[in-house]
Design an enzyme around this catalytic site. Structure first.
Site, PDB file in Angstrom:
ATOM      1  N   HIS A  78       2.813 -50.761 -36.834  1.00 19.07           N
ATOM      2  CA  HIS A  78       4.022 -51.226 -36.546  1.00 19.07           C
ATOM      3  C   HIS A  78       3.936 -52.323 -35.375  1.00 19.07           C
ATOM      4  O   HIS A  78       4.946 -53.323 -35.681  1.00 19.07           O
ATOM      5  CB  HIS A  78       4.799 -49.958 -35.666  1.00 19.07           C
ATOM      6  N   HIS A 241      11.172 -48.867 -44.017  1.00 20.62           N
ATOM      7  CA  HIS A 241      10.174 -48.483 -43.153  1.00 20.62           C
ATOM      8  C   HIS A 241       8.743 -48.840 -44.191  1.00 20.62           C
ATOM      9  O   HIS A 241       7.750 -49.119 -43.456  1.00 20.62           O
ATOM     10  CB  HIS A 241       9.919 -47.180 -42.668  1.00 20.62           C
ATOM     11  N   ASP A 245       5.730 -51.146 -42.638  1.00 19.35           N
ATOM     12  CA  ASP A 245       4.584 -50.909 -42.801  1.00 19.35           C
ATOM     13  C   ASP A 245       3.565 -51.808 -43.298  1.00 19.35           C
ATOM     14  O   ASP A 245       2.417 -52.092 -43.147  1.00 19.35           O
ATOM     15  CB  ASP A 245       4.193 -49.328 -43.369  1.00 19.35           C
ATOM     16  N   HIS A 268      -0.612 -46.931 -46.630  1.00 21.52           N
ATOM     17  CA  HIS A 268      -1.733 -47.726 -45.663  1.00 21.52           C
ATOM     18  C   HIS A 268      -2.928 -48.006 -46.700  1.00 21.52           C
ATOM     19  O   HIS A 268      -3.472 -48.961 -46.683  1.00 21.52           O
ATOM     20  CB  HIS A 268      -1.974 -46.874 -44.586  1.00 21.52           C
TER      21      HIS A 268
END
Length: 307
Positions: A78, A241, A245, A268
């Protein structure tokens, strides 16, 4: 010349780690040109620096974790996203624990901190990684398929699609595109919060994760609905979001990107796999700078707009 950027002064924040639940203090400090973004574990007997580059990523379960030797810092994405969105090239991040504070679960607090400290130009050219040929990574097949791709583009554009089998998510926009030359990161992406499901909480906590999470720093859903009293900040907050990310994960390249990024159900781990795949294909990218700001993509020469 399109110049590098750092902070005018230092700024601080205190919070708790999303997964560790530990109290942590964060100090953001200016850094010299060509320093990059460097996390520094100042709580250790001998402070340890961890440069924000792809090879520092050591774990991608539920968050992006970086390490140098035995020192690590979790949930860096973030803050890294805010740096990417505001065009911060050089920064020291002093941290007193092994996880970045989650604050409100988005990048908005980090944007506020960075802009409050002031962003200044430095007398050095801003260097970009320009993608020159497509690079793609894929995993799974059928219903479990996921992929992420980088393609040549004069600017920085991201598009993302999610696919969650949940009524609250299904009722929102699940595909979104964001273009740094046209849209405002602070307004359009930064406020999107991380999210999770109550059914996963027990599993996460058994594994030592999510210990600091709650309704004040995440969107939380049961089997049917969103539990947060205020609802969503954006109609498509979930997929935004994911873009937030991805911007943080891609900034682990160590330099800003000139490329078009697109992804389907990525996270991720796959984002980091794409970064490493790009770097391994040396013919797929080159380092560029802009002596003439007019040659840079639209909007890249100016400091990022506030809210």
């Amino acid at each position: 010349m399109l110049q590098q950027r750092t902070l005018k002064s230092l700024t601080r924040a205190v919070g708790v780690g999303m997964h560790s639940g530990q109290r942590v203090e964060l100090t953001l400090r200016p850094a010299q040109p060509d320093t990059g973004i460097v996390f520094r574990r100042v709580d250790l007997p001998q402070p340890v620096d961890i440069p924000m580059v792809a090879s520092s990523v050591s774990d991608t379960r539920m968050a992006t974790t970086v390490a140098n030797g035995g020192a690590k810092v979790a949930t860096v994405e973030h803050l890294m996203s805010a740096c990417a969105g505001l065009g911060i090239d050089n920064l020291y991040v002093d941290i007193t624990a092994e996880e970045v504070p989650i604050l409100d679960g988005s990048a908005a607090s980090f944007v506020f901190l960075l802009q409050s400290a002031g962003i200044v130009f430095q007398n050095a050219p801003r260097r970009f990684i320009q993608v020159t040929k497509p690079v793609e990574v894929r995993e799974g097949s059928g219903a479990s398929e996921r992929w992420a791709r980088l393609e040549p583009f004069h600017g920085y554009r991201l598009s993302f699609e999610i696919d969650f089998d949940h009524p609250a998510v299904d009722a929102t926009g699940q595909q979104v595109a964001f273009d740094m030359s046209v849209n405002s990161y602070s307004r359009d992406i930064a406020r999107a919060r991380t999210f999770g499901f109550t059914k996963d909480v027990e599993m996460m906590r058994v594994n030592g994760l999510g210990l600091g999470g709650g309704l004040d720093n995440a969107i939380v859903m049961d089997d049917y609905k969103i539990l947060n009293a205020g609802g969503l900040r954006y109609d498509d907050e979930f997929v935004k979001h994911k873009i937030l990310d991805a911007m943080g994960d891609l900034y682990m390249l160590g330099k800003p990107l000139l490329a078009s990024f697109s992804a389907f159900r990525s996270g991720h781990a796959l984002n980091n796999k794409l970064v490493r795949e790009l770097l391994s294909q040396t013919e797929a990218w080159k380092i560029v700078s802009f002596e003439d700001e007019q040659q840079a993509p639209k909007g890249f020469a100016q400091l990022a707009r506030a809210w």
